[in-house]
Design an enzyme around this catalytic site. Structure first.
Site, PDB file in Angstrom:
ATOM      1  N   GLU A   1       9.235  -7.943  -3.481  1.00 48.32           N
ATOM      2  CA  GLU A   1       9.060  -9.152  -2.662  1.00 48.32           C
ATOM      3  C   GLU A   1      10.032  -9.205  -1.488  1.00 48.32           C
ATOM      4  O   GLU A   1      10.552 -10.262  -1.120  1.00 48.32           O
ATOM      5  CB  GLU A   1       9.168 -10.409  -3.534  1.00 48.32           C
ATOM      6  CG  GLU A   1       8.089 -10.442  -4.598  1.00 48.32           C
ATOM      7  CD  GLU A   1       7.763 -11.835  -5.073  1.00 48.32           C
ATOM      8  OE1 GLU A   1       7.794 -12.768  -4.255  1.00 48.32           O
ATOM      9  OE2 GLU A   1       7.467 -11.982  -6.258  1.00 48.32           O
TER      10      GLU A   1
ATOM     11  N   ARG B   1      34.885  -6.957 -29.939  1.00 51.29           N
ATOM     12  CA  ARG B   1      35.286  -5.548 -29.921  1.00 51.29           C
ATOM     13  C   ARG B   1      36.802  -5.434 -29.806  1.00 51.29           C
ATOM     14  O   ARG B   1      37.414  -6.051 -28.917  1.00 51.29           O
ATOM     15  CB  ARG B   1      34.600  -4.848 -28.738  1.00 51.29           C
ATOM     16  CG  ARG B   1      35.085  -3.441 -28.450  1.00 51.29           C
ATOM     17  CD  ARG B   1      34.678  -2.467 -29.517  1.00 51.29           C
ATOM     18  NE  ARG B   1      34.872  -1.095 -29.058  1.00 51.29           N
ATOM     19  CZ  ARG B   1      35.089  -0.070 -29.873  1.00 51.29           C
ATOM     20  NH1 ARG B   1      35.135  -0.267 -31.182  1.00 51.29           N
ATOM     21  NH2 ARG B   1      35.227   1.127 -29.372  1.00 51.29           N
TER      22      ARG B   1
ATOM     23  N   GLU C   1       0.844  -1.189   0.000  1.00 52.22           N
ATOM     24  CA  GLU C   1       0.000   0.000   0.000  1.00 52.22           C
ATOM     25  C   GLU C   1       0.882   1.244   0.000  1.00 52.22           C
ATOM     26  O   GLU C   1       2.095   1.155   0.238  1.00 52.22           O
ATOM     27  CB  GLU C   1      -0.925   0.000   1.222  1.00 52.22           C
ATOM     28  CG  GLU C   1      -1.903  -1.168   1.239  1.00 52.22           C
ATOM     29  CD  GLU C   1      -2.906  -1.066   2.378  1.00 52.22           C
ATOM     30  OE1 GLU C   1      -2.828  -0.096   3.168  1.00 52.22           O
ATOM     31  OE2 GLU C   1      -3.766  -1.951   2.475  1.00 52.22           O
TER      32      GLU C   1
END
Length: 388
Positions: free
Chosen positions: A369, A271, A127
């Site tokens: 969570e 790269r 909430e």
């Protein structure tokens, strides 16, 4: 106890990876850019059986183990955390409370569609003023005859406002205990119920293709039989539900770490600077080596916790393992995305490369969570320390 995945788990991993590479990876960047929740892909996941992995066959599920669910979440999250969290929340937070605490009638009504992935369910706990302190719930439900009347609000609720969301289970104060503490119960609220509104979707830092809404309840009436489990047990029910969810979030994080490792190894081999691949430079190679350590450690912790769940370990043992797995895997995932972005250099700051999406998506793993701070508190308490 062995935490090695079985041959069946490895075969299942391969099938989920094939699905994720074909049905999610090519579109994830576009979904992210457009903040688009791909209902059609979610339902394809349902047809693959991912939402029913742990559900009994009588509801259309596979009756499988928790480890299989973690494998699926990891593989989906390896290409897109938004879809990984959609699966995690749909099963761990949507299906599990009804499957674990619901009556036969509630299960028969809601589970077949949720297990099939044609519908989704939300988990309404957080909430505006009640996050880590979930016991401070202000949403209220008053029994008026044979109906609950619900008033209040929820926020950051996953899978709560999509076009295929069918129901949200919410915690609410239903009275007061003799010691003055609130009595918190869990109530099933179908979408479309008058007084229940899924507000406009959030504009989030990451997880752009995940469905996340604030919810409001104003004189929302549902039948008394929509009480989920026993009255006054809602807080305990949702805490138990979160233990499973923490391991599953760890699986999301594990997928993220492995993706960062794979992308970095490939890029460092291709790269070139000063005429040689950047992976030849210790400054790059050593950082990528750290990614390998993180991936292996997170994998062991996540699947150890899943194995304990499947073996029927004690509540306390599993709670401790879940907190450890969640804490390490999610914090490692955030670090892994930072390292991968650094390996890519300036290109890591460009949205055309997936590392940017992984970087943005990872931060919430340390919060959802149960924050990292909450996990440390749970671990400390498990060690017998009187931490508050």
């Amino acid at each position: 106890m062995s935490y090695e995945l079985s041959d069946e788990h490895r075969e299942f991993r391969s099938s989920v990876r094939d699905f994720a590479e074909a049905e999610i990876a090519p579109y994830a960047a576009e979904w992210d850019r457009k903040h688009y929740f791909p209902v059609e892909t979610v339902q394809k996941m349902g047809r693959l059986g991912l939402f029913g992995l742990t559900a009994p066959e009588e509801y259309g599920g596979a009756g499988g183990d928790f480890t299989s669910l973690c494998v699926a979440i990891e593989e989906i999250s390896r290409v897109d955390q938004s879809m990984g969290i959609t699966l995690e929340a749909a099963v761990g937070l949507g299906i599990n409370p009804i499957l674990t605490y619901g009556t036969d009638e509630q299960k028969q009504r809601w589970l077949p569609d949720l297990v099939a992935g044609t519908k989704l369910a939300g988990f309404g706990l957080t909430e505006p003023e009640s996050g880590s302190d979930a016991g401070a719930t202000k949403t209220r439900a008053v029994l008026d005859g044979d109906e609950w009347v619900i008033d209040g609000s929820k926020q950051f609720i996953t899978n709560s406002g999509s076009t295929i969301t069918s129901v949200v289970t919410v915690t609410a104060r239903t009275g007061e205990r003799p010691d003055g503490r609130p009595e918190i119960s869990t109530i099933i609220v179908p979408t479309g119920t008058p007084g229940f509104v899924a507000e406009a979707q959030y504009d989030k830092l990451g997880w752009h293709a995940s469905d996340t809404h604030p919810l409001s309840f104003s004189g929302c009436r549902v039948p008394a039989e929509n009480l989920l489990g026993n009255r006054g047990k809602g807080f305990a029910q949702f805490l138990a539900t979160l233990d499973d969810g923490r391991v599953a979030i760890g699986a999301v994080a594990l997928g993220c770490i492995k993706a960062c490792l794979e992308m970095s190894v490939q890029y460092a081999g291709e790269r070139k600077t000063f005429g040689v691949p950047i992976g030849q430079k210790q400054g790059v190679a050593f950082q990528i080596s750290d990614l390998k350590v993180m991936a292996d450690a997170a994998e062991l912790l996540v699947y150890r916790a899943a194995a304990l769940k499947d073996a029927g370990a004690s509540v306390q043992e599993f709670k401790q393992a879940a907190a450890v797995a969640k804490l390490y895997a999610t914090e490692a995932a955030v670090t892994a995305t930072r390292i991968a972005t650094q390996v890519f250099g300036g290109y890591g700051f460009m949205e055309e490369y997936p590392v940017t999406r992984f970087y943005r998506d990872a931060k919430i793993l340390e919060i959802g969570e149960g924050t990292s701070e909450v996990q440390r508190m749970l671990i400390a308490r498990g060690l017998g320390l009187p931490v508050e």
